[in-house]
Structure formats: C-alpha cells, structure tokens
Design a protein around this motif. Structure first.
Motif, mmCIF file in Angstrom:
data_model
loop_
_atom_site.group_PDB
_atom_site.id
_atom_site.type_symbol
_atom_site.label_atom_id
_atom_site.label_comp_id
_atom_site.label_asym_id
_atom_site.label_seq_id
_atom_site.Cartn_x
_atom_site.Cartn_y
_atom_site.Cartn_z
ATOM 1 N N ARG A 162 65.541 31.715 20.498
ATOM 2 C CA ARG A 162 65.555 31.592 19.040
ATOM 3 C C ARG A 162 66.401 30.430 18.544
ATOM 4 O O ARG A 162 66.342 30.090 17.375
ATOM 5 N N ARG A 163 67.233 29.822 19.431
ATOM 6 C CA ARG A 163 68.113 28.729 19.019
ATOM 7 C C ARG A 163 67.730 27.452 19.735
ATOM 8 O O ARG A 163 67.501 27.450 20.948
ATOM 9 N N THR A 164 67.697 26.352 18.972
ATOM 10 C CA THR A 164 67.383 25.051 19.540
ATOM 11 C C THR A 164 68.256 24.007 18.882
ATOM 12 O O THR A 164 68.383 23.966 17.656
ATOM 13 N N ILE A 165 68.881 23.142 19.725
ATOM 14 C CA ILE A 165 69.649 22.005 19.206
ATOM 15 C C ILE A 165 68.756 20.776 19.340
ATOM 16 O O ILE A 165 68.407 20.355 20.441
ATOM 17 N N MET A 166 68.374 20.190 18.198
ATOM 18 C CA MET A 166 67.430 19.086 18.177
ATOM 19 C C MET A 166 68.105 17.799 18.656
ATOM 20 O O MET A 166 69.334 17.722 18.815
ATOM 21 N N ALA A 167 67.275 16.770 18.894
ATOM 22 C CA ALA A 167 67.789 15.493 19.396
ATOM 23 C C ALA A 167 68.746 14.848 18.421
ATOM 24 O O ALA A 167 69.682 14.152 18.818
ATOM 25 N N ASP A 168 68.530 15.041 17.107
ATOM 26 C CA ASP A 168 69.425 14.439 16.116
ATOM 27 C C ASP A 168 70.633 15.303 15.814
ATOM 28 O O ASP A 168 71.394 15.028 14.889
ATOM 29 N N GLY A 169 70.836 16.414 16.577
ATOM 30 C CA GLY A 169 71.990 17.273 16.398
ATOM 31 C C GLY A 169 71.761 18.447 15.481
ATOM 32 O O GLY A 169 72.669 19.254 15.263
ATOM 33 N N THR A 170 70.565 18.610 14.923
ATOM 34 C CA THR A 170 70.278 19.718 14.013
ATOM 35 C C THR A 170 70.130 21.020 14.808
ATOM 36 O O THR A 170 69.486 21.044 15.859
ATOM 37 N N LEU A 171 70.715 22.119 14.289
ATOM 38 C CA LEU A 171 70.606 23.437 14.910
ATOM 39 C C LEU A 171 69.513 24.227 14.201
ATOM 40 O O LEU A 171 69.563 24.411 12.980
ATOM 41 N N ARG A 172 68.536 24.727 14.963
ATOM 42 C CA ARG A 172 67.419 25.481 14.403
ATOM 43 C C ARG A 172 67.437 26.882 14.981
ATOM 44 O O ARG A 172 67.465 27.059 16.204
ATOM 45 N N ILE A 173 67.417 27.913 14.054
ATOM 46 C CA ILE A 173 67.423 29.316 14.471
ATOM 47 C C ILE A 173 66.231 29.983 13.807
ATOM 48 O O ILE A 173 66.062 29.906 12.591
ATOM 49 N N THR A 174 65.402 30.692 14.615
ATOM 50 C CA THR A 174 64.227 31.381 14.090
ATOM 51 C C THR A 174 64.431 32.883 14.155
ATOM 52 O O THR A 174 65.318 33.386 14.847
ATOM 53 N N ASN A 175 63.554 33.612 13.397
ATOM 54 C CA ASN A 175 63.574 35.086 13.373
ATOM 55 C C ASN A 175 64.995 35.599 13.157
ATOM 56 O O ASN A 175 65.551 36.368 13.944
ATOM 57 N N ILE A 176 65.573 35.194 12.054
ATOM 58 C CA ILE A 176 66.969 35.509 11.739
ATOM 59 C C ILE A 176 67.167 37.021 11.656
ATOM 60 O O ILE A 176 66.357 37.756 11.075
ATOM 61 N N SER A 177 68.298 37.471 12.233
ATOM 62 C CA SER A 177 68.705 38.883 12.133
ATOM 63 C C SER A 177 70.083 38.942 11.500
ATOM 64 O O SER A 177 70.748 37.909 11.314
ATOM 65 N N ARG A 178 70.497 40.156 11.151
ATOM 66 C CA ARG A 178 71.810 40.331 10.536
ATOM 67 C C ARG A 178 72.927 39.803 11.438
ATOM 68 O O ARG A 178 73.939 39.297 10.970
ATOM 69 N N SER A 179 72.741 39.925 12.776
ATOM 70 C CA SER A 179 73.791 39.513 13.722
ATOM 71 C C SER A 179 73.977 38.014 13.760
ATOM 72 O O SER A 179 74.983 37.528 14.306
ATOM 73 N N ASP A 180 73.041 37.241 13.227
ATOM 74 C CA ASP A 180 73.174 35.783 13.238
ATOM 75 C C ASP A 180 74.113 35.274 12.159
ATOM 76 O O ASP A 180 74.436 34.081 12.121
ATOM 77 N N GLY A 181 74.531 36.141 11.245
ATOM 78 C CA GLY A 181 75.442 35.715 10.198
ATOM 79 C C GLY A 181 76.788 35.345 10.768
ATOM 80 O O GLY A 181 77.242 35.891 11.772
ATOM 81 N N GLY A 182 77.496 34.388 10.156
ATOM 82 C CA GLY A 182 78.813 33.980 10.609
ATOM 83 C C GLY A 182 79.056 32.519 10.347
ATOM 84 O O GLY A 182 78.300 31.855 9.616
#
Length: 1208
Positions: free
Chosen positions: A458-478
């Motif tokens: 669900r997590r990917t760090i793109m080539a330009d440094g962008t962080l992408r998270i899919t199918n967000i859940s409550r535990s991803d908060g922070g």
C-alpha cells in the motif's frame, strides 16, 4: 588563516549567487544598432549609433566595424557615450561599414545584431566644358548627364538656356531617373540651345549642376520619317518583393513622335492601382502583390511602324525573420541537463548558430548543437554565462539571448515544506509530496514513529520523493517526516495525516416526471464524519445554481440535508440535476433527471394548398411535444370580418395527433383567410402556430339572398322597396349586385330592375298610374361575376298613400304661463283601414308676423306644449296631420294671449334661525309690478350641499319652518309663485352644519331662556330652573356658562388667528360669528331671550328704550355672576328687553380701524352706555378659566403662530 576546502568555496559561491539572484543578472539589450543611411554634408559632423543594455552590475561596451575592434583611445573620430558610438567628422570611405556592439558584465557577454551604416553624399560635376551636339531637324538626340559620385536617392532634371524652371517632360522629351539622360524623340528648331543637367540628393537635399551642353539644330537637311526605336527600356527580368513599389521606364525615338502604351502579355487587364504617365513613359505598380507578377509590354508606335519592349516581373517571396520560440533564463542545479531551443520563421528559411559570451559555441563532449537546439549534459559552474541563438538568412539575422546560472546548495524546505496537515477519508488514497530545494538533487527517505518507511503493497516512495499510500485505514493516521540529503547537507520536514470516515449520500435525488406549474422537492441527505461540515451545491445541466438569482429554486434543510425545492415548474426546467456534497476530505455527488411535461409547442411550417371556393388543404410539421404526445390538432381561421380567431370545420372532423394535414371546409367564397393550427395533448392546449400567408378563396355564385325585404311609404305614385344588404363576406365574388322583382298582386308578370351596387338597400319604382296603397308582390335576388344567385322569399308591399285630406278639428289651447301654451285637438279620422296618421305639426307665430315665419312643434298624439314664448303676447296657432305621404291641410288659425310674466323681484330681507334641528325662515312679501302677474304663493327648495336632491315646499305665507337633521350643510332657495310662472330666485342661502356639542350648547341656552330644565350633555340629567348651587349662583354658571364661554372663546380665537389686531375689527368679527351661529342668549336680569339679528349681511343692536345703539364698555371684563375679574378686554354688550322691536339694519364695514355703516356714517354713536347687568364679556380662552387654572402668558414662536393660523 584557515584554508577553505574546494567544496566549501563552492557552497559560499552558490549562497552568494542565491542571495543576489533577484537583483544581479547578465546584460540584456534594450537598444541595438540598426541599418542606417546618414546624410553627409558640411553641416553634419557627428553620427550617433545606438546601443544600450541593462544588467547588474552595469555592463561595459565594445564596438566592431567590419569585424575589427574599434579602439577609441587610438582613433579620435570614435567615442562612447554610455554604450552608444559617436562618430565625429564621418568620412564616406573610412566610416562606412558593418557595425556590431557587445555588452559585458561579470555574468557574461552578449553581442548585438550587425548594422550596416552608409552615408548619403553627392559630389560636384567636373568643370570640363562639354562638346557641342549637332543634330538635324527631325532627328532624335540623347544628351548624357554623367552624374558625379554619389550615394542615396537622386532626382534628375534638366535646365534649358539657364531658365529658372526645369525642362518639362512631354511625349517628345523624356528624362530617365535611372541614368539622368535627356531623350528627345524628334528634334525641332526650337530645341537649339544650352542644356544643363541638375542632380539633387533627396537625403542631403544638395543639388549640383553640370556644364552646359550646346545643341545646334541643322536645317540644311530635314530628317525623313522612320519607325520607333525604343531607347529606354526596363530589364528583361525583375525580382520584386511583396509590398514594394516598382517603376518601369519606356521611351522611344522616332519621326513622327511615337506614342507609348502598356499591356500585359497574358491579355489580362492592368490592375486598377497601376499609375501610368503616358507623357513620360513611366508605369508604376505600388504595393506589389503575387497577382501583379507577369510579363509586361511597352508598345511604341507611329505611322511608320511599331516596336515592343517586354520584361518579366517575378514575385520575390521574401518573409522577414521573426521568432516562433525564443530563450528563457535558466537557473539550474549542478549535474542537471540543460535543453534550450529557439525557432524562427522566414523566407528563405533561417540557419542557426550558438554563441556563449559572444564567442561561437562548438559542439564538443557534453555540448550538443542541432540547428536551433542546444543540449548540455551534467552542467557545472563553468557552464554559467550568457548564451545567444542567432537565426539568419540572406535578408537579415535575429539574436535571442538567455543567461544560465548554475546553483549549488544543501536541501532546504523553507520554500516548499511537507504539508502540515492532510485530511483523507478512510479507504481513500493520499500523496505526500517532498520537494526540497537542493543542488544537486537530494536523496529522499520517509520516516514514521522513528522507523524508516519502505515500499509495500500500500506504500510507495516515488522517484521524485513523493510518498503514496492507498486504501487508507485508521491505523495510517499519524506524523510523517521527509528527510533530504546531498553532499552539502541534510534537512527534514514533518506533516500529519488525519483519517476521517467517508461521506455517503444516503437519500439521493430521484428522477421524476412533473407537469408545468407544479412544485416538487429533490432530496439530498448524507452521512459523514461527525467532525466534518458538509457543504451542499446543486448543478442544473452542468451549471452551478445561484439561488440569489433564482425565483423557482430554493435549497432547504440544514446540517446533513440540502434538499432542492423547485416551485412553479416550467418547461425550461427539464434536465439533469446534480447534488454535490463537499467536505474537507472528499466530494460526492448524485444526479437525477427531471422531465417536465407541458402543453405542446406551436406547430411549424404551416402551408396552404389546393384552394377552392369553399375548401383549402393545410399541411404542417409538429412542434415539440414537451414530453406529452400530441393527441389532436385544432384548426382556426381569421378573416377581415371575423372577431378574432374562430375554429373551422375540417376533414376529418377531429385531426389526430399523428396526422399533419387536414382539409378545411365550408369556407365562404371570395374571402381572405388566415389559418393557424393548435396542438393539444393530455396536459393542455399549446401555443398556436405562426399564421399562414393570407389567401383568398375562389369566387362562386352567391348563395344568400337578402333576408329581410319590406317597403311601403314614399310619395304618391311610388312603390318603395327596402332590404337588408348582403354582407360582404357572403357576396362570393366581384361585381356583386341585386335584382329587384315586383308585380301587382294577382299579376303573373314580374317587373325586374338590376342594381349593380353591392351596398344598395332601397329601390323606388315611380308610376303616376299606381293607385294609393296598391298591393305588390316583391322579391330581391343577387348576382356576381360568376352568375345569379337565389331570390328572397316573396313579400307583399303597399304602394305610397295620399296625404291627409282633412285638417284636425276641435283645435283649442290654454295659456299655462307667460312662456307656455298648451294646445289640444281632435284626431283626424282615417279614410281607409290602411291609412295611418304618424304625427301632427303645430305651427305658431306672433300676431303681426307672417305665417311663413312660423315655428313648428311636432307631436305624436293630440296635445302639444309650446314653450319659450313671450309674456303678455298674442300668438296664432294652426295644426295639420302627417302620414307617410306628407303633410295635410292646416286647421284655421286662432289666437291666444300668454299670461303676464312673473315678478322679477326676488324675495328679500330673508332671515333664518336654527333651533333644535329646525330652520325658521322669514322674508318680505314680493309686490308685483303692473305688467307682472300677482304673487299667489312661494316655493322653498332646500337640499344638502350642492349635489343633493332638492326638496320643494310651497306656501302662501312669507315664513316657513323646516325640519332638518343636524350635522349637515344646507342650501335653501326661495321663489315667488304666480300665474305667469316662477319668479326670480333669491339665490342659495347657506346654512352651516353644527357639531353635536354645539347643538347641546344650543339646547342648553335655549332651555335656560325658556325656563325649562337644563340637560347636562355629560349625564343627560336636568337641572330645574331656580335651583341654586352651593355657591348661591344659578345653574347657568355650570353647563350654560361653559357653553357661552366656549362660543366666545372660539370666536375670539378665530379673530386672533386671522390677525384682527384692531378692537373694532374683533368686535365686528365676534358679533358676526354669534349672528351666524344663531344662538339665543338670556341676561340675568330677564328671562326673555335676546335674539341677535339673523341677516347675514347686517349688524344690528337695539337699546331697551331707544333706538340709539349702545357701545360696549372699554374696561376690564368681569364675570357678572361671580364678580370675578377676567382680565383686560373689550367688553361686548348684547342688550335687549322684552318686547323690543328690531330696527331696520344698515350694512356696516370696517376701514382704518373704525366701524362704518353702509351709508358712510361712523359707528361711534353705536358705542353706548355700560350695562353691567346685561354685559357678557369675552377675552382670550384663558380668561374663561378659573384664576388658578390659567396658564402663564408667554410669547408664541413663529412656527407655533403659523400652526395656529393653519388650524384656524
């Protein structure tokens, strides 16, 4: 001193460059030199060539001419003024050439475009004497100008024999502006003389003259005729650029003098813009365009022959260079790749070259050049500088410049930190950007709760440094931290991710059908995270609704509801409605379609065909059905004779909705019709179609005869036939008329007469042999241009009768008044059963007049009233009968005398008294004059106000008592009655209305005077006369005294408001007020009522024992019943005693502060003795109050005084 490492020096240099980035930059030209031609003359000893650039630090300049550098310190003719080049004492050879400017500062160098500089000049002719030219008469000659060295546009002229004016060109003489030569096609004897060539430089305005060329004309041998020879002609081929102006010269020598004409070889006509000077043989084509290209011919001809010169003009398709894409300054980090591209357009196409700091850039290693493209890979600090792209072709060059700055720095988040807080819905997708400023690019890593994040499902760090998270859940908060690192340092930035519940539409709008005029609600309810506030927005057909501008739409509900109310739905409201709900984390929407059903639209394309006398065929196409199918069509028609649109009969009777045509039947022939079609559906009746073009039905034989036929009357021997004309819409064609047919009753032969007039309604047949009242059968037929129509039904009509043969009998009359006579007679008996007397005519004339001057009165029965007659006059009267044939004989005249006229004197000395809703009227008896009728009585007419209906009362006395209700104004008139009629009116007498309280006071005062009980207006209880109060005074001191004080206070207040400052004026006004109110007053010494004079125009006061008028005391007013001093005032006595007679009054008036009688005598004698036992004093309203209740006196303000005047 500590030595800095190379990378430290690099960082300091980069930081310095960053700090100065916004203000420090390389040179950029604001002015560049351009091609110029400078006039060179003795007056001009300086030339200025522009060059200016902006930069920080300011640039310094260098110049080149023809590729060599100009050193101002070694050549004093050159100097710099800022960046501009100043040439002193310019020389044509030394200073002409191609110049170029360069500007340099610490960031680099740029060079300007090349500019060609030339000097316009004109040198003098040689002083050498020119040879004599000998020519035979009739021969041609060419005189050469031979201009001196020059540059710039020149104009050539010739001078003959030193004349001040130049030689004029014509068909025989021509001056070429290319060579300056003078051409004479055929020499004449007059051409002998000296010729001088004059050359003028159009830029320097300098003119020089050649030596004279003598021309000698030989006359020993005359030159014979010969064919034209073209001596001046244009080149065989000329390349002309777009928009240029071209001149073609053509001149021929010959004898006779040739004529010059121009044409195109392809036969096309010459363009209209071409200018041709036939005398000088010049053709000019301004603003040369592609269509002007071609072969042009010059034709020279005379009677010996012709010659043709031709040349081709070729359109030179040249387009000046212009930039399609230029360069922009680049600020780049180390190791980045630079890509620049410049593109220019022109004809011919340009070639490109690149410069760096004014020097050619060579493609080598990291540098790649491909025409207008420049690529430098892995740039470093040494690549910084000024770059230029040069695009050039054979007609010019363009320079585009840009600056390359190479920056080196550690990671920095100050400009673009990680977003502090990002809110996202559960189940959604989030992208956290990390874009620090760093040179070279920094390595990016992400951390959360002290742990570095790695790529996962669900997590990917793109080539330009962008962080992408899919199918967000409550535990991803922070909190998430981005760490950036390069060789110059490390930096980080942190942001928080908040996860919310998604928004859902729980009650979406539903697609509905509605009818025009209805109202409905489209629901829209949502469920959302409790911490969010949803915002509702509605869209109609893709456009957001502005509820402040909508009268049909309203959003209702609050919180998690945003329903849409649609009121009074119209057809235009059909469409797609979208409810969009927006929260901080997401946006959801739901759509619904609304179909509005309404009456159908208007049918279109109505066409009328197959026109006959009674039918037409209509066809049309359907309009919009507005979501409800058309069930039927209704056809309507309109004519000039109809009232609006009327529904017509069709085939079929009911036109179904699927049928788009119908036949209209039962139309009237020869009538103009317009048609329209109306569609009907289940909702209602739609709009009608556009009316058709007006058509006229064909003509036909008339179908309708006159409906009503009758007749009778007329003069003796006439048969009168009348009928009701046939309306125009039923005439069915042109040339409409009537056929009148009649025959004596019992006869078989019809007599016919044709009336070719459509509006005829009467026909008279004359025949002296027709017996009176003969019966005829009559019918009336119709016809038009098509044929004859039907006849009406046969009716019986009587012919004219004879005039009455007898005069009325038993004629008599009586005089009604001085102006009226009533006449009676017996009816004339009819001779037969059909004879009918329709009226009588009464003639009357004054005795002594001729009967031909008689006036007439028409009467329908056997009595007549003659009015407007003179009184005491004799009138002659005669009566005769009348029938349809005319008037009969007159009865024998007889005479009668009118009565004497009524008295002209109106009733006089009218007095009136208002008591207990009764009006008592008295007047003097009217005495008739000798020539007037005696008075037999009086007529009293009274009515409310001016518009009321009058009530009339007759009496034989000179007084009358009228019972009237209170609270209304009355108008009364009195007339005398006599045998001669009503006498002259007294004129309207105005009786003013009185308020209820004034009526009560009037009743109290009257009762007090009569000795009856006084009724309290407040309690309605009576107080017996003689009953004393606690203070020993009579009851009059209660209600009675209050009423009297009210009347006096009202009168004084009105007098004061009207600005009666004089005592006599106040006295007169108050007494008149009392007279008009007609109140009765009783003194304490006597119970006999005192009646004030009642004549409105008079003022009368009588003493007790004599006729001497009494004078009110000029002393302070005193209340006689209590002895209380009321304050300073003019007292007013109204003296009277029992049995006193009122004297005849004389009118009085005021002048100059004194009171006068109508006879002019002063009224000072009217001011009599003081009668304290009878005086009623009056003063200001406060004087009638007890002393303790009186207000303190004060001066009225201007505004208060004006208000009191208005109220008065």
């Amino acid at each position: 001193m500590k030595m800095l490492l190379p990378w430290e020096l690099l960082i300091l240099l980069s930081l310095k460059e960053c700090l100065a980035e916004n203000t420090r930059h390389g040179p950029v030209f604001t002015q560049e030199p351009s091609d110029s031609v400078f006039p060179l003359s003795t007056d001009d000893n300086q030339v200025f060539i522009n060059c200016k650039a902006k930069g920080n630090p300011p640039p310094h300049y260098r110049w080149k001419v023809d590729g060599r550098e100009i050193k101002t310190e070694m050549d004093p003719t050159y100097s710099l003024v800022e960046g501009n080049l100043l040439i002193s004492n310019p020389h044509v050879i030394n200073h002409g050439g191609v110049y170029q400017c360069s500007a340099t500062n610490t960031f680099g160098t740029v060079i300007s475009r090349e500019a060609k500089v030339q000097f316009a000049f004109l040198q003098n002719f040689s002083k050498k004497v020119r040879n004599t030219v000998s020519v035979r008469e009739g021969q041609a000659v060419v005189l050469l100008c031979g201009p001196p060295p020059h540059y710039g546009e020149m104009k050539y002229s010739w001078i003959f024999n030193g004349q001040r004016s130049f030689l004029q060109q014509d068909a025989r003489r021509f001056i070429s502006q290319r060579t300056g030569n003078l051409y004479i096609a055929k020499v004449e004897a007059s051409d002998a003389g000296n010729y001088t060539c004059a050359v003028r430089n159009m830029m320097t305005n300098a003119t020089v003259f050649s030596s004279a060329t003598p021309v000698v004309v030989r006359r020993d041998v005359v030159m014979g005729e010969y064919e034209p020879k073209i001596e001046v002609q244009f080149p065989d081929t000329l390349h002309i650029s777009k928009g240029s102006s071209v001149k073609l010269e053509c001149f021929a020598l010959g004898n006779p003098v040739p004529s010059i004409s121009w044409r195109r070889a392809d036969g096309n006509p010459l363009p209209g813009k071409i200018k041709i000077n036939h005398s000088s043989g010049v053709l000019e084509i301004p603003y040369f365009q592609p269509e002007d290209a071609g072969v042009y011919e010059c034709v020279a001809e005379n009677n010996r022959g012709r010659n043709v010169a031709r040349g081709q003009l070729i359109f030179h398709d040249v387009e000046h260079l212009f930039w399609l894409q230029t360069l922009r300054d680049a600020h780049m980090v180390i190791d980045a790749d630079l890509r620049w591209e410049c593109r220019a357009s022109g004809k011919p196409g340009p070639v490109y070259r690149w410069l760096k700091n004014g020097e050619p850039l060579t493609a080598l290693g990291r540098i790649h050049v491909d025409a207008g493209r420049l690529m430098i890979s892995r740039i470093g600090l040494s690549d910084s500088g000024m770059y230029q792209c040069v695009a050039e072709n054979g007609h010019g060059a363009l320079h585009a410049s840009a600056e390359l700055k190479v920056v080196a720095s550690p990671p920095d988040f100050s400009q673009r930190p990680v977003k502090k807080s990002t809110v996202i819905q559960r189940g959604g997708e989030v992208v956290l950007e990390c874009r620090p400023h760093a040179s070279p690019r920094a390595a990016i890593s992400w951390w959360r709760a002290g742990e570095q994040l790695k790529d996962s499902a669900r997590r990917t760090i793109m080539a330009d440094g962008t962080l992408r998270i899919t199918n967000i859940s409550r535990s991803d908060g922070g909190r998430y931290t981005c760490v950036a690192k390069n060789q110059f340092g490390t930096s980080s930035s942190t942001g928080a991710l908040l996860v919310k519940e998604p928004t859902r539409i729980t009650v979406p709008p539903l697609s509905l059908d509605a009818t025009v005029g209805e109202s409905l609600v489209l629901p829209c309810e949502v469920s959302s995270d409790a911490s969010l506030s949803p915002a509702f927005k509605w869209f109609f057909n893709g456009k957001a609704m502005d509820f402040s501008r909508q009268e049909h739409f309203e959003m209702i509900g609050a919180g998690f509801s945003g329903d849409l109310m649609v009121r009074n739905i119209q057809l235009k409201h059909s469409g797609k409605y979208v409810c969009m709900v927006h929260t901080e984390v997401d946006t959801v929407s739901a759509a619904a379609d609304l179909i509005v059903r309404g009456p159908p639209g208007a049918p279109e394309g109505l066409l009328v065909t197959d026109v006959s006398d009674s039918n037409v065929r209509l066809s049309w196409s359907s309009g919009p059905d507005n979501h409800s199918p058309v069930t039927m069509y209704m056809v309507q028609a309109r004519t000039p004779f109809s009232i609006g649109w009327q529904t017509v009969r069709t085939v079929p009777d009911s036109v179904p909705g699927q049928m788009m045509h119908a036949t209209v039947r039962d139309l009237s022939p020869w009538v103009d019709y317009e048609f329209r079609v109306v569609a009907i559906n289940s909702v209602g009746v739609g709009e009608p179609s556009t009316p058709s073009k007006q058509i006229r039905t064909r003509a036909a034989v008339p179908k309708f005869a006159p409906f009503v036929v009758s007749g009778g009357g007329g003069a003796r021997g006439e048969l009168v036939i009348v009928w009701e004309p046939v309306p125009e819409e039923q005439q069915s064609g042109e040339d409409f008329g009537y056929v009148v047919a009649f025959r004596p009753l019992g006869s078989s032969t019809w007599i016919q007469s044709v009336l070719a007039t459509p509006d005829a309604s009467r026909y008279i047949y004359r025949n002296d042999s027709i017996a009176p009242l003969s019966q005829f059968e009559v019918k009336v037929g119709v016809f038009n241009i098509i044929g004859e129509g039907p006849f009406s039904r046969v009716v019986t009509v009587f012919s004219a009768e004879e005039e009455p043969s007898k005069a009325p009998s038993g004629v008599r009359a009586r005089s009604v008044s001085s102006s009226e006579i009533e006449v009676y007679w017996e009816p004339v008996p009819p001779v037969s059963s059909t004879e009918k007397i329709i009226a009588y005519e009464v003639d009357f004339w004054e005795e002594g007049s001729d009967q031909s001057e008689a006036e007439s009165v028409r009467a329908s029965n056997t009595t007549a009233l003659l009015s407007g007659l003179k009184g005491s006059s004799v009138y002659l009267i005669s009566v005769r009968a009348q029938n349809s044939a005319g008037l009969g004989p007159c009865s024998p005249p007889f005479n009668i005398t009118t009565k004497k006229p009524p008295p002209r004197q109106p009733p006089g000395n009218i007095e009136w008294n208002l008591t207990n809703s009764k009006i008592f009227l008295n007047w003097e008896h009217v005495k008739a004059m000798e020539n007037e009728s005696e008075v037999t009585g009086y007529k009293v007419a009274y009515r409310q106000n001016w518009q009321g209906r009058a009530t009339v009362l007759e009496t034989n006395q000179t007084k009358v008592e009228l019972q009237i209700p209170s609270g209304e104004d009355y108008l009364i008139e009195i007339k005398a009655l006599s045998e001669g009629g009503d006498g002259t009116s007294s004129g309207p007498i105005h009786i003013p209305k009185m308020s209820t309280y004034m009526w009560s006071c009037h009743a109290v005062l009257t009762s007090q005077a009569a000795g009856s009980a006084v009724m309290s207006p407040d309690t309605g209880e009576g107080v017996p006369r003689g009953l004393e109060g606690q203070d020993g005074r009579q009851p009059e001191t209660g209600v009675l005294l209050a009423c009297r004080r009210l009347v006096f206070a009202l009168a004084f207040t009105m007098a004061f408001a009207l600005e009666f400052r004089d005592s006599n004026k106040i006295f007169l006004f108050v007494t008149r007020t009392l007279h008009q109110s007609s109140l009765q007053y009783t003194s304490q010494a006597s119970s006999t009522p005192v009646k004030p004079p009642v004549r409105r125009s008079s003022l009368q006061y009588a003493g007790q024992a004599s006729s001497t008028p009494v004078k009110p005391p000029i002393s302070p007013a005193v209340d006689r019943s209590s002895g209380e001093r009321l304050g300073p005032s003019h007292g007013l006595d109204i003296p009277a005693a029992a049995g006193e007679e009122e004297e005849e009054e004389e009118e009085e008036y005021s002048e100059g502060g004194s009171l006068f009688r109508s006879d002019g005598r002063s009224t000072e004698g009217l001011i009599g003795e003081d009668r304290p036992d009878r005086a009623l004093s009056f003063s200001s309203p406060a004087a009638f109050l007890p002393a303790s209740a009186r207000p303190a006196p004060r001066q009225l303000g201007v505004e208060e005084e004006e208000e009191q005047k208005e109220e008065a």
